[in-house]
Design an enzyme around this catalytic site. Structure first.
Site, PDB file in Angstrom:
ATOM      1  N   SER A 225       0.875  -1.180   0.000  1.00  0.00           N
ATOM      2  CA  SER A 225       0.000   0.000   0.000  1.00  0.00           C
ATOM      3  C   SER A 225       0.902   1.217   0.000  1.00  0.00           C
ATOM      4  O   SER A 225       2.075   1.133   0.376  1.00  0.00           O
ATOM      5  CB  SER A 225      -0.854  -0.011   1.280  1.00  0.00           C
ATOM      6  OG  SER A 225      -1.413   1.264   1.518  1.00  0.00           O
TER       7      SER A 225
ATOM      8  N   TYR B  38      -2.585  -1.342  10.421  1.00  0.00           N
ATOM      9  CA  TYR B  38      -2.512  -1.487   8.962  1.00  0.00           C
ATOM     10  C   TYR B  38      -1.171  -0.948   8.441  1.00  0.00           C
ATOM     11  O   TYR B  38      -0.468  -1.625   7.671  1.00  0.00           O
ATOM     12  CB  TYR B  38      -3.677  -0.728   8.329  1.00  0.00           C
ATOM     13  CG  TYR B  38      -3.792  -0.896   6.828  1.00  0.00           C
ATOM     14  CD1 TYR B  38      -4.416  -2.013   6.280  1.00  0.00           C
ATOM     15  CD2 TYR B  38      -3.277   0.060   5.955  1.00  0.00           C
ATOM     16  CE1 TYR B  38      -4.528  -2.165   4.905  1.00  0.00           C
ATOM     17  CE2 TYR B  38      -3.383  -0.079   4.589  1.00  0.00           C
ATOM     18  CZ  TYR B  38      -4.015  -1.186   4.061  1.00  0.00           C
ATOM     19  OH  TYR B  38      -4.129  -1.342   2.697  1.00  0.00           O
TER      20      TYR B  38
HETATM   21  P1  NAI Z   1     -11.288  -6.231  -0.345  1.00  0.00           P
HETATM   22  O1  NAI Z   1     -11.797  -6.072   1.046  1.00  0.00           O
HETATM   23  O2  NAI Z   1     -12.256  -6.309  -1.453  1.00  0.00           O
HETATM   24  O3  NAI Z   1     -10.323  -7.497  -0.460  1.00  0.00           O
HETATM   25  C1  NAI Z   1      -9.716  -8.158   0.595  1.00  0.00           C
HETATM   26  C2  NAI Z   1      -9.943  -9.644   0.406  1.00  0.00           C
HETATM   27  O4  NAI Z   1      -9.183 -10.373   1.377  1.00  0.00           O
HETATM   28  C3  NAI Z   1     -11.409 -10.047   0.592  1.00  0.00           C
HETATM   29  O5  NAI Z   1     -11.814 -10.866  -0.482  1.00  0.00           O
HETATM   30  C4  NAI Z   1     -11.405 -10.827   1.887  1.00  0.00           C
HETATM   31  O6  NAI Z   1     -12.388 -11.840   1.962  1.00  0.00           O
HETATM   32  C5  NAI Z   1     -10.005 -11.420   1.854  1.00  0.00           C
HETATM   33  N1  NAI Z   1      -9.552 -11.841   3.180  1.00  0.00           N
HETATM   34  C6  NAI Z   1      -9.640 -11.169   4.354  1.00  0.00           C
HETATM   35  N2  NAI Z   1      -9.139 -11.917   5.364  1.00  0.00           N
HETATM   36  C7  NAI Z   1      -8.718 -13.076   4.799  1.00  0.00           C
HETATM   37  C8  NAI Z   1      -8.107 -14.255   5.304  1.00  0.00           C
HETATM   38  N3  NAI Z   1      -7.817 -14.374   6.610  1.00  0.00           N
HETATM   39  N4  NAI Z   1      -7.815 -15.252   4.448  1.00  0.00           N
HETATM   40  C9  NAI Z   1      -8.101 -15.141   3.125  1.00  0.00           C
HETATM   41  N5  NAI Z   1      -8.669 -14.053   2.593  1.00  0.00           N
HETATM   42  C10 NAI Z   1      -8.980 -13.035   3.413  1.00  0.00           C
HETATM   43  O7  NAI Z   1     -10.303  -4.989  -0.555  1.00  0.00           O
HETATM   44  P2  NAI Z   1      -9.183  -4.740  -1.660  1.00  0.00           P
HETATM   45  O8  NAI Z   1      -9.082  -3.287  -1.818  1.00  0.00           O
HETATM   46  O9  NAI Z   1      -9.406  -5.544  -2.862  1.00  0.00           O
HETATM   47  O10 NAI Z   1      -7.886  -5.217  -0.887  1.00  0.00           O
HETATM   48  C11 NAI Z   1      -6.938  -6.121  -1.429  1.00  0.00           C
HETATM   49  C12 NAI Z   1      -5.545  -5.759  -0.920  1.00  0.00           C
HETATM   50  O11 NAI Z   1      -5.180  -4.484  -1.442  1.00  0.00           O
HETATM   51  C13 NAI Z   1      -5.420  -5.650   0.599  1.00  0.00           C
HETATM   52  O12 NAI Z   1      -4.191  -6.220   1.006  1.00  0.00           O
HETATM   53  C14 NAI Z   1      -5.408  -4.150   0.836  1.00  0.00           C
HETATM   54  O13 NAI Z   1      -4.718  -3.792   2.008  1.00  0.00           O
HETATM   55  C15 NAI Z   1      -4.662  -3.671  -0.416  1.00  0.00           C
HETATM   56  N6  NAI Z   1      -4.828  -2.275  -0.729  1.00  0.00           N
HETATM   57  C16 NAI Z   1      -6.059  -1.776  -1.146  1.00  0.00           C
HETATM   58  C17 NAI Z   1      -6.181  -0.428  -1.438  1.00  0.00           C
HETATM   59  C18 NAI Z   1      -7.472   0.171  -1.888  1.00  0.00           C
HETATM   60  O14 NAI Z   1      -7.556   1.410  -1.929  1.00  0.00           O
HETATM   61  N7  NAI Z   1      -8.476  -0.601  -2.241  1.00  0.00           N
HETATM   62  C19 NAI Z   1      -5.042   0.497  -1.300  1.00  0.00           C
HETATM   63  C20 NAI Z   1      -3.820  -0.138  -0.881  1.00  0.00           C
HETATM   64  C21 NAI Z   1      -3.735  -1.463  -0.608  1.00  0.00           C
END
Ligand code: NAI
Length: 262
Positions: free
Chosen positions: A146, A159
């Site tokens: 991130s 985080y």
């Molecule tokens: P999201 O909430 O849609 O995706 C996160 C996913 O991780 C979800 O599908 C969730 O079910 C899964 N997850 C959570 N705990 C879990 C576990 N214990 N085991 C397996 N899966 C698990 O959000 P997004 O944005 O797609 O996030 C994906 C990555 O991108 C994360 O690491 C987040 O920190 C990172 N990120 C996102 C940003 C944004 O603005 N959307 C910015 C910077 C980083």
């Protein structure tokens, strides 16, 4: 743009049923890769994703698993190997966050965020690297970091600590496994329109506040991150290891100085 060398490659993506993970799974499907969709909670969208990927000329399976559980991560790699016979690309994407003033942050929340974002990514790296070494595969590992691996973030100390940890974990592993030809890189997204931000972006005032922090002036789309992942996974980036590739519309470039202040 398509990377022909991704055709037939086997890619595991954690947390792949939503947001960035989903966009990456579909992008790799369009590249005709074989995609392992790790998911935490069952969701009907997963079946649609699999048929979409197969329709595009790729292949896909879904594997439930909690990245904080060592055995689940081992089973994920095992399922990949038994279904597709190899592993070329590992994307540690699963992540969680919650907003809370640091003096009120519970140990439970601290542990939940660190164990998902940092320990989960470590387990994914370790298992993928061990498999790649054993099978002499010069693979590509991508950790979802991130902008908050470098920008401090009050109310999200767990985080920011997890993503800061991802940075040095990725750099250390990149150095350690470069001689084996295994590349380890991170992606540093800025603010992207995914479920993690749904509540914030549904409030026009909060959304405008975030847009002010982005020199390019708009919130990114998941496909823009998937494009970065495709590049880091492909041979087009064959000499790149140990970097964080920020895809953030300039957010890490001190937007407060944009108008010539300072
Ligand atoms: P999201 O909430 O849609 O995706 C996160 C996913 O991780 C979800 O599908 C969730 O079910 C899964 N997850 C959570 N705990 C879990 C576990 N214990 N085991 C397996 N899966 C698990 O959000 P997004 O944005 O797609 O996030 C994906 C990555 O991108 C994360 O690491 C987040 O920190 C990172 N990120 C996102 C940003 C944004 O603005 N959307 C910015 C910077 C980083």
């Amino acid at each position: 743009m398509m990377y022909t060398d991704l055709e037939g490659k086997v890619v595991v993506i954690t947390g792949a049923s939503t947001g960035l993970g989903k966009a990456m799974a579909l992008r790799f499907g369009n590249e005709k890769a074989k995609v392992v969709i790790n998911y935490f909670k069952k969701d009907p969208v997963i079946d649609e994703m699999i048929s979409q990927i197969q329709h595009a000329g790729g292949d896909a399976i879904a594997v439930q698993g909690d990245v904080t559980q060592e055995q689940d991560v081992k089973d994920l790699i095992q399922a990949t190997a038994s279904q597709f016979g190899r592993l070329d690309i590992m994307i540690n994407n699963a992540g969680v966050e919650n907003e809370v003033p640091s003096e009120e942050l519970s140990l439970k929340d601290w542990n939940r965020v660190i164990s998902t974002n940092l320990t989960g990514a470590f387990l994914g790296c370790r298992e993928a690297i061990a498999y790649m070494i054993e099978n002499k595969i010069k693979g590509s590992i991508i950790n979802m970091s991130s902008v908050h691996e470098m920008i401090p973030w009050p109310h999200f100390v767990h985080y920011a600590a997890s993503k800061g940890g991802i940075k040095l974990m990725s750099e250390t592993l990149a150095l350690e496994f470069a001689p084996k030809g295994i590349r380890i890189n991170s992606i540093g997204p800025g603010a992207i329109d995914t479920p993690i931000n749904a509540e914030k972006f549904s409030d026009p005032k909060l959304k405008a506040g975030v847009e002010e922090l982005i020199p390019m002036g708009y919130i990114g789309k998941p496909e823009q991150i998937a494009a970065v992942a495709a590049w880091l996974a492909s041979e087009e980036s064959s000499y790149v290891t140990g970097i964080t590739l920020f895809a953030d519309g300039g957010m890490t470039k001190y937007p407060g100085f944009q108008a010539g202040r300072g």
